[in-house]
Design a protein around this motif. Sequence first.
Motif, short mmCIF file in Angstrom:
data_model
loop_
_atom_site.label_atom_id
_atom_site.label_comp_id
_atom_site.label_asym_id
_atom_site.label_seq_id
_atom_site.Cartn_x
_atom_site.Cartn_y
_atom_site.Cartn_z
N PRO A 7 -33.76 -24.56 -145.17
CA PRO A 7 -33.58 -24.11 -146.55
C PRO A 7 -34.51 -24.77 -147.57
CG PRO A 7 -31.58 -25.19 -145.70
CD PRO A 7 -32.56 -25.12 -144.59
N ASP A 8 -35.02 -25.95 -147.26
CA ASP A 8 -35.87 -26.64 -148.23
C ASP A 8 -37.36 -26.45 -147.95
OD1 ASP A 8 -35.51 -28.15 -145.91
OD2 ASP A 8 -35.76 -30.06 -146.93
N TRP A 9 -37.73 -25.57 -147.02
CA TRP A 9 -39.13 -25.28 -146.71
C TRP A 9 -39.53 -23.94 -147.30
CZ3 TRP A 9 -40.96 -26.53 -141.07
CH2 TRP A 9 -40.70 -27.87 -140.78
N THR A 10 -40.79 -23.83 -147.70
CA THR A 10 -41.32 -22.54 -148.13
C THR A 10 -41.72 -21.75 -146.88
OG1 THR A 10 -43.64 -23.27 -148.20
CG2 THR A 10 -42.31 -23.59 -150.22
N PRO A 11 -41.85 -20.44 -147.02
CA PRO A 11 -42.33 -19.65 -145.87
C PRO A 11 -43.68 -20.15 -145.36
CG PRO A 11 -41.42 -18.18 -147.52
CD PRO A 11 -41.47 -19.56 -148.14
N GLU A 12 -44.56 -20.54 -146.27
CA GLU A 12 -45.88 -21.02 -145.89
C GLU A 12 -45.79 -22.32 -145.08
OE1 GLU A 12 -44.98 -20.17 -149.06
OE2 GLU A 12 -46.03 -18.24 -149.13
N GLN A 13 -44.92 -23.23 -145.49
CA GLN A 13 -44.73 -24.48 -144.74
C GLN A 13 -44.25 -24.18 -143.33
OE1 GLN A 13 -42.02 -26.23 -147.73
NE2 GLN A 13 -43.11 -28.15 -147.36
N PHE A 14 -43.30 -23.28 -143.21
CA PHE A 14 -42.73 -22.95 -141.91
C PHE A 14 -43.77 -22.34 -140.98
CE2 PHE A 14 -39.75 -20.26 -139.25
CZ PHE A 14 -39.22 -21.33 -138.54
N THR A 15 -44.54 -21.37 -141.49
CA THR A 15 -45.57 -20.74 -140.67
C THR A 15 -46.64 -21.74 -140.27
OG1 THR A 15 -45.16 -18.57 -141.64
CG2 THR A 15 -47.33 -18.92 -140.64
N THR A 16 -47.06 -22.59 -141.18
CA THR A 16 -48.06 -23.61 -140.86
C THR A 16 -47.54 -24.56 -139.79
OG1 THR A 16 -49.04 -23.49 -143.06
CG2 THR A 16 -49.42 -25.52 -141.81
N TRP A 17 -46.29 -24.99 -139.91
CA TRP A 17 -45.69 -25.88 -138.92
C TRP A 17 -45.60 -25.20 -137.56
CZ3 TRP A 17 -41.09 -25.03 -136.27
CH2 TRP A 17 -40.62 -26.12 -135.50
N TRP A 18 -45.12 -23.95 -137.54
CA TRP A 18 -44.90 -23.23 -136.28
C TRP A 18 -46.22 -22.97 -135.56
CZ3 TRP A 18 -40.86 -18.75 -136.09
CH2 TRP A 18 -40.60 -18.40 -134.76
N ARG A 19 -47.23 -22.50 -136.31
CA ARG A 19 -48.52 -22.16 -135.70
C ARG A 19 -49.37 -23.40 -135.43
NH1 ARG A 19 -50.25 -16.63 -138.94
NH2 ARG A 19 -48.53 -15.38 -138.11
N PRO A 50 -35.81 -12.07 -146.98
CA PRO A 50 -35.81 -11.79 -145.53
C PRO A 50 -34.79 -12.65 -144.78
CG PRO A 50 -38.04 -11.98 -146.36
CD PRO A 50 -37.13 -12.40 -147.48
N ALA A 51 -34.15 -12.03 -143.81
CA ALA A 51 -33.17 -12.75 -142.98
C ALA A 51 -33.86 -13.69 -142.00
CB ALA A 51 -32.29 -11.75 -142.24
N TRP A 52 -35.12 -13.40 -141.67
CA TRP A 52 -35.89 -14.18 -140.70
C TRP A 52 -37.26 -14.46 -141.26
CZ3 TRP A 52 -32.77 -15.90 -137.09
CH2 TRP A 52 -31.63 -15.16 -136.81
N ASP A 53 -37.87 -15.55 -140.80
CA ASP A 53 -39.20 -15.92 -141.27
C ASP A 53 -40.29 -15.71 -140.23
OD1 ASP A 53 -38.73 -17.06 -144.02
OD2 ASP A 53 -37.28 -18.18 -142.85
N GLY A 54 -39.91 -15.64 -138.96
CA GLY A 54 -40.92 -15.43 -137.94
C GLY A 54 -40.32 -15.11 -136.60
N ASN A 55 -41.20 -14.64 -135.72
CA ASN A 55 -40.78 -14.40 -134.34
C ASN A 55 -41.83 -14.95 -133.39
OD1 ASN A 55 -42.60 -12.06 -134.87
ND2 ASN A 55 -42.03 -11.55 -132.79
N ALA A 56 -41.40 -15.30 -132.21
CA ALA A 56 -42.32 -15.74 -131.16
C ALA A 56 -42.02 -14.96 -129.90
CB ALA A 56 -42.16 -17.23 -130.89
N VAL A 57 -43.08 -14.63 -129.18
CA VAL A 57 -42.95 -13.97 -127.89
C VAL A 57 -43.69 -14.84 -126.88
CG1 VAL A 57 -43.45 -11.91 -126.54
CG2 VAL A 57 -42.84 -11.70 -128.97
N LYS A 86 -32.38 -27.43 -139.40
CA LYS A 86 -31.41 -26.62 -140.13
C LYS A 86 -31.84 -25.19 -140.37
CE LYS A 86 -29.48 -30.67 -142.27
NZ LYS A 86 -29.57 -31.54 -143.38
N GLY A 87 -32.81 -24.70 -139.59
CA GLY A 87 -33.11 -23.28 -139.61
C GLY A 87 -32.14 -22.61 -138.64
N LYS A 88 -32.32 -21.34 -138.40
CA LYS A 88 -31.50 -20.66 -137.41
C LYS A 88 -32.41 -19.90 -136.47
CE LYS A 88 -30.70 -16.75 -140.45
NZ LYS A 88 -29.78 -15.91 -141.14
N ARG A 89 -31.90 -19.53 -135.29
CA ARG A 89 -32.70 -18.78 -134.35
C ARG A 89 -31.82 -17.90 -133.48
NH1 ARG A 89 -34.40 -22.47 -129.14
NH2 ARG A 89 -32.33 -22.42 -128.26
N ILE A 90 -32.46 -16.89 -132.94
CA ILE A 90 -31.89 -16.05 -131.89
C ILE A 90 -32.93 -16.02 -130.78
CG2 ILE A 90 -31.18 -13.73 -131.22
CD1 ILE A 90 -30.27 -13.26 -134.07
#
Length: 106
Positions: A7-19, A50-57, A86-90
Amino acid sequence: MLSSRPPDWTPEQFTTWWRGEHADFGRRLPGLLAYRHGEVVFDYDHPDQPAWDGNAVLTFASRETLDAALKSPEWAAAVAHVGKMKGKRIALITDDVDLMAAGRVV
């Protein structure tokens, strides 16, 4: 896998961290053939938030190869890296079929 950011991350922070740093863990999985990440840029069902910020395959040659990867120390390290953000995932296991393949018979 669908994921949302803490909840305290921006979408940009999350994408940068994930990638970036998190992808370094995923690429180490034994037997991994392909690893793709998609950033959610629009959610038709939730256009304002958005309910989700990213997906991975993650692609493996077989279910047995996937199961071995999920039991590996590399998987344990990737899960530990996520920590308690504290994010969520499926997470889903799917059997994909190319519906655009030439000669595809239904």
